[in-house]
Design a protein around this motif. Structure first.
Motif, PDB file in Angstrom:
ATOM      1  N   LEU A   1     -53.897  -7.174  31.096  1.00 43.22           N
ATOM      2  CA  LEU A   1     -55.270  -6.757  31.383  1.00 43.22           C
ATOM      3  C   LEU A   1     -55.808  -7.496  32.610  1.00 43.22           C
ATOM      4  N   ILE A   2     -55.477  -8.776  32.682  1.00 43.78           N
ATOM      5  CA  ILE A   2     -55.879  -9.562  33.845  1.00 43.78           C
ATOM      6  C   ILE A   2     -55.160  -9.049  35.094  1.00 43.78           C
ATOM      7  N   GLY A   3     -53.892  -8.613  34.914  1.00 42.70           N
ATOM      8  CA  GLY A   3     -53.117  -8.118  36.045  1.00 42.70           C
ATOM      9  C   GLY A   3     -53.759  -6.936  36.730  1.00 42.70           C
ATOM     10  N   GLY A   4     -54.406  -6.038  35.960  1.00 36.45           N
ATOM     11  CA  GLY A   4     -55.096  -4.905  36.559  1.00 36.45           C
ATOM     12  C   GLY A   4     -56.236  -5.342  37.453  1.00 36.45           C
ATOM     13  N   VAL A   5     -56.973  -6.364  37.014  1.00 31.92           N
ATOM     14  CA  VAL A   5     -58.069  -6.911  37.824  1.00 31.92           C
ATOM     15  C   VAL A   5     -57.513  -7.539  39.101  1.00 31.92           C
ATOM     16  N   ILE A   6     -56.404  -8.240  38.958  1.00 34.58           N
ATOM     17  CA  ILE A   6     -55.799  -8.924  40.109  1.00 34.58           C
ATOM     18  C   ILE A   6     -55.316  -7.930  41.158  1.00 34.58           C
ATOM     19  N   ILE A   7     -54.562  -6.918  40.729  1.00 34.70           N
ATOM     20  CA  ILE A   7     -53.957  -6.010  41.703  1.00 34.70           C
ATOM     21  C   ILE A   7     -55.019  -5.165  42.410  1.00 34.70           C
ATOM     22  N   LEU A   8     -56.162  -4.947  41.769  1.00 33.86           N
ATOM     23  CA  LEU A   8     -57.244  -4.188  42.415  1.00 33.86           C
ATOM     24  C   LEU A   8     -57.745  -4.868  43.679  1.00 33.86           C
ATOM     25  N   GLN A   9     -57.565  -6.182  43.775  1.00 34.56           N
ATOM     26  CA  GLN A   9     -58.077  -6.904  44.940  1.00 34.56           C
ATOM     27  C   GLN A   9     -57.246  -6.637  46.197  1.00 34.56           C
ATOM     28  N   THR A  10     -56.133  -5.908  46.053  1.00 36.78           N
ATOM     29  CA  THR A  10     -55.354  -5.525  47.238  1.00 36.78           C
ATOM     30  C   THR A  10     -55.805  -4.176  47.789  1.00 36.78           C
ATOM     31  N   LEU A  11     -56.749  -3.516  47.132  1.00 33.32           N
ATOM     32  CA  LEU A  11     -57.168  -2.174  47.552  1.00 33.32           C
ATOM     33  C   LEU A  11     -57.708  -2.128  48.982  1.00 33.32           C
ATOM     34  N   PRO A  12     -58.599  -3.040  49.406  1.00 28.45           N
ATOM     35  CA  PRO A  12     -59.116  -2.924  50.775  1.00 28.45           C
ATOM     36  C   PRO A  12     -58.030  -3.016  51.845  1.00 28.45           C
ATOM     37  N   ALA A  13     -57.091  -3.941  51.676  1.00 28.56           N
ATOM     38  CA  ALA A  13     -56.066  -4.130  52.701  1.00 28.56           C
ATOM     39  C   ALA A  13     -55.008  -3.041  52.667  1.00 28.56           C
ATOM     40  N   VAL A  14     -54.588  -2.624  51.463  1.00 25.12           N
ATOM     41  CA  VAL A  14     -53.487  -1.665  51.354  1.00 25.12           C
ATOM     42  C   VAL A  14     -53.988  -0.230  51.440  1.00 25.12           C
ATOM     43  N   ALA A  15     -54.830   0.184  50.499  1.00 24.57           N
ATOM     44  CA  ALA A  15     -55.251   1.592  50.438  1.00 24.57           C
ATOM     45  C   ALA A  15     -56.177   1.959  51.598  1.00 24.57           C
ATOM     46  N   LEU A  16     -57.229   1.166  51.805  1.00 24.59           N
ATOM     47  CA  LEU A  16     -58.149   1.470  52.909  1.00 24.59           C
ATOM     48  C   LEU A  16     -57.505   1.180  54.260  1.00 24.59           C
ATOM     49  N   GLY A  17     -56.602   0.208  54.270  1.00 25.29           N
ATOM     50  CA  GLY A  17     -55.911  -0.113  55.519  1.00 25.29           C
ATOM     51  C   GLY A  17     -55.067   1.031  56.041  1.00 25.29           C
ATOM     52  N   LEU A  18     -54.683   1.957  55.187  1.00 25.83           N
ATOM     53  CA  LEU A  18     -53.914   3.119  55.624  1.00 25.83           C
ATOM     54  C   LEU A  18     -54.774   4.112  56.398  1.00 25.83           C
ATOM     55  N   TYR A  19     -56.096   3.990  56.260  1.00 26.01           N
ATOM     56  CA  TYR A  19     -56.998   4.921  56.937  1.00 26.01           C
ATOM     57  C   TYR A  19     -57.795   4.276  58.070  1.00 26.01           C
ATOM     58  N   THR A  20     -58.002   2.981  58.005  1.00 24.16           N
ATOM     59  CA  THR A  20     -58.839   2.353  59.021  1.00 24.16           C
ATOM     60  C   THR A  20     -58.377   0.936  59.317  1.00 24.16           C
ATOM     61  N   ARG A  21     -58.509   0.553  60.573  1.00 26.54           N
ATOM     62  CA  ARG A  21     -58.249  -0.821  61.002  1.00 26.54           C
ATOM     63  C   ARG A  21     -59.571  -1.533  61.265  1.00 26.54           C
ATOM     64  N   TRP A  22     -60.683  -0.949  60.761  1.00 25.79           N
ATOM     65  CA  TRP A  22     -62.004  -1.508  61.056  1.00 25.79           C
ATOM     66  C   TRP A  22     -62.190  -2.894  60.464  1.00 25.79           C
ATOM     67  N   PHE A  23     -61.696  -3.107  59.257  1.00 26.39           N
ATOM     68  CA  PHE A  23     -61.882  -4.420  58.625  1.00 26.39           C
ATOM     69  C   PHE A  23     -61.168  -5.505  59.431  1.00 26.39           C
ATOM     70  N   HIS A  24     -61.863  -6.622  59.615  1.00 25.85           N
ATOM     71  CA  HIS A  24     -61.278  -7.781  60.296  1.00 25.85           C
ATOM     72  C   HIS A  24     -60.332  -8.492  59.330  1.00 25.85           C
ATOM     73  N   ARG A  25     -59.206  -8.968  59.842  1.00 22.69           N
ATOM     74  CA  ARG A  25     -58.220  -9.612  58.963  1.00 22.69           C
ATOM     75  C   ARG A  25     -58.795 -10.838  58.253  1.00 22.69           C
ATOM     76  N   GLY A  26     -59.632 -11.593  58.952  1.00 22.35           N
ATOM     77  CA  GLY A  26     -60.273 -12.750  58.305  1.00 22.35           C
ATOM     78  C   GLY A  26     -61.226 -12.324  57.212  1.00 22.35           C
ATOM     79  N   ALA A  27     -61.926 -11.203  57.418  1.00 23.03           N
ATOM     80  CA  ALA A  27     -62.855 -10.694  56.414  1.00 23.03           C
ATOM     81  C   ALA A  27     -62.105 -10.200  55.179  1.00 23.03           C
ATOM     82  N   LEU A  28     -60.947  -9.593  55.384  1.00 25.21           N
ATOM     83  CA  LEU A  28     -60.156  -9.128  54.247  1.00 25.21           C
ATOM     84  C   LEU A  28     -59.671 -10.302  53.402  1.00 25.21           C
ATOM     85  N   ILE A  29     -59.296 -11.391  54.059  1.00 23.33           N
ATOM     86  CA  ILE A  29     -58.886 -12.591  53.319  1.00 23.33           C
ATOM     87  C   ILE A  29     -60.061 -13.146  52.526  1.00 23.33           C
TER      88      ILE A  29
END
Length: 551
Positions: free
Chosen positions: A415-443
């Motif tokens: 159950l905790i794992g689902g919460v953890i893996i969701l935190q990769t959504l901005p970099a992985v899923a959204l990253g496939l559509y936009t490079r707008w996010f700054h790498r430091g901001a994603l971290i």
């Protein structure tokens, strides 16, 4: 006693040995000239067509634990357990938009893991390391849960012992065999076994939803029995309908789980093994057939109530093992030989996802930790060898979780794992559509989302089991100061905070003109297909030739 289940044990063992033999033979199935390469060992040569991918991805997502846990949750909690059905319906249109692009850019650049993509897209080894560690940590308890499914079957058949070693010896042997043929055959082993696993599950469930209602008096009697049980329960719950206090939790858990499922490394591994974009498109259209199957599986929980199934005792004194509900239902209602087939479906259903998960975790370690930080000049053969060894270590760790820890701990970790893996959504899923996010901001967003998520999970208690912390993923809104008994899924809150921090800090860093690295991809990379020229990783382009970021 096991002697009372001799027919079931024989049928179970024969089918288990059959798929084990298939696992070893798989090394020669569609065999390449050289298995000493992650593309071949870890991704099956990126050559799987529509049918193989359908069985592989379906076998990866709908696991042995799904088979026992979803009906067990419905048996104990009622309507809330059905959250798994809508989330597997919602997910496919969402991932249709994402996975085709991920396959294309990975095909063009030779990416093996989602962290490979993040490393290249955002020019950030630190962000890629965080994605890799997140994927490994989220996957480990998922593998252990497959053992929970096998253990429930073995316990029902009476294959237990007086000591911890004797009790777990069958599982240790099963995973030793799994480790051996996965080491030899790589992803080809679960791909081949998935045909048998999914066929068995479809047969068992279709027989169950026709035969069991007939034997139990019809669907009306089944739902009446379930309704009567929940109404008589001393603790107020959902019953066969959700109550108002649990609706927000239900919706956010279903949607959050849908967002998380294809972020897991093992899900992505199955997709990257496809030979072209059309295979992925067809699979996203056809995989909802498994959702229909899942809905039928869920109803086994109500059938168990109508059949007066009593779960076996749990590991702790006075507790019960809800995961034995489905095996006990089969044991009480089916002929011994068919119960053995059903048990084999559950047992084999653990092998396919466990193999893929261990391969995915091993690939993450090899590509994004070993090669990035320990041996930058590692050859393809060295990468494959390290990944093989790591997959063995991962399996040993999963077995250790079951042998030395309370199985409930693995369930809570998942159950905790689902919460953890969701935190990769901005970099992985959204990253496939936009490079707008700054790498430091994603971290920073990852840190904020992960930190808040862990704090919220720490606050979740379960009076029924006596756990005061990390006892689930339903966060009481009253801890945020709201005057309501409602709860919300931790993962949704955490990922929203993650996105907010990433967006706000991106604006700040861009205003401050902080360097943001070089995007190693081009717009046409996200539409590349089979036969398009591939770029050798590490030689994509130099910084002076970098195009404008994809928006």
């Amino acid at each position: 006693m096991w002697r009372d289940h001799l027919t079931e044990i024989i049928v179970f063992s024969l089918l288990f040995l059959l798929v084990s033999a298939m696992g070893f033979v798989a090394a020669r199935w569609r065999a390449p000239r050289d298995m000493a390469h992650l593309d071949e060992w870890g991704l099956g040569g990126r050559s799987f067509g529509g049918w193989i991918t359908w069985f592989l991805v379906g076998g990866d997502l709908y696991t042995a634990y799904t088979f026992v846990a979803v009906p067990a949750l419905i048996f104990g909690a009622g309507a809330a357990g059905f959250f798994a059905v809508p989330y597997t319906i919602v997910i496919y249109p969402l991932v249709f938009l994402v996975l085709c692009r991920l396959w294309s850019v990975s095909h063009r650049h030779g990416f093996v893991t989602p962290a490979d993509f993040v490393r290249n897209r955002f020019d950030s080894p630190i962000l890629a390391l965080l994605i890799a560690i997140t994927g490994i940590v989220a996957t480990m308890p998922y593998i252990a849960l497959q053992l929970v499914g096998i253990e429930a079957v073995l316990k029902t058949m009476g294959v237990t012992g007086d000591t911890a070693l004797a009790r777990h010896l069958p599982i240790i042997i099963a995973f030793a065999i799994l480790a051996a043929y996965t080491y030899q055959s790589g992803l080809r082993a679960p791909a081949l076994i998935a045909f048998v696993k999914d066929s068995l599950i479809y047969i068992v469930i279709l027989v169950a939803v026709i035969y069991l209602p007939y034997k139990l008096g019809g669907w009306g009697d089944i739902f009446d029995a379930a309704d009567a049980k929940f109404k008589a329960s001393p603790a107020p719950g959902d019953g066969i309908l959700l109550n108002a206090n649990n609706q927000l939790q239900y919706v956010t858990l279903a949607f959050g789980s849908a967002l998380a499922l294809f972020l897991y490394p093992h899900s992505i591994t199955g997709v990257l093994a496809s030979k072209n974009r059309d295979v992925i498109k067809r699979n996203m259209s056809a995989l909802p057939a498994y959702s229909l199957l899942l809905g039928l599986i869920a109803l086994l929980g109500y059938m168990a109530i109508a059949a007066n199934v009593k779960p076996l005792p749990g590991a702790k004194a006075g507790s019960v093992d809800g995961n034995t509900v489905v095996p006990l239902l089969f044991d009480s209602q089916f002929p011994d030989w068919f119960a053995g087939v059903a048990y084999a479906a559950i047992g084999i259903g653990a092998l396919v996802p466990a193999a893929i998960m261990s391969i995915a975790a091993a690939n993450l370690f090899t590509r994004n930790i070993y090669k990035e930080y320990l041996k930058r000049d590692a050859s393809p053969a060295q990468e494959a060898n390290v990944s093989k060894i790591t997959s063995l270590v991962v399996k040993v760790g999963a077995v250790a979780c079951i042998v030395f820890l309370d199985p409930q701990f693995s369930i809570d970790l998942q159950l905790i794992g689902g919460v953890i893996i969701l935190q990769t959504l901005p970099a992985v899923a959204l990253g496939l559509y936009t490079r707008w996010f700054h790498r430091g901001a994603l971290i920073a967003g990852w840190v904020a989302g992960m930190g808040l998520g862990m704090w919220m999970l720490y606050q979740v208690a379960n009076p029924a089991t006596g756990k005061k912390h990390f006892a689930g993923s339903a966060f009481p809104l009253e801890k945020f100061g709201f005057d309501t008994p409602k709860t919300i899924y931790v993962g949704i809150v955490a990922v929203l905070v993650n996105l907010a921090v990433a967006a706000l800090l991106t604006l700040v860093l861009r205003a401050a003109k902080v360097a943001d690295g070089v995007d190693g991809t081009t717009p046409d990379d996200y539409f590349a297909d089979e036969g398009d020229a591939r770029v050798t990783p590490g030689t994509e382009r130099d910084a002076d030739a970098a195009p404008e970021p994809v928006a």
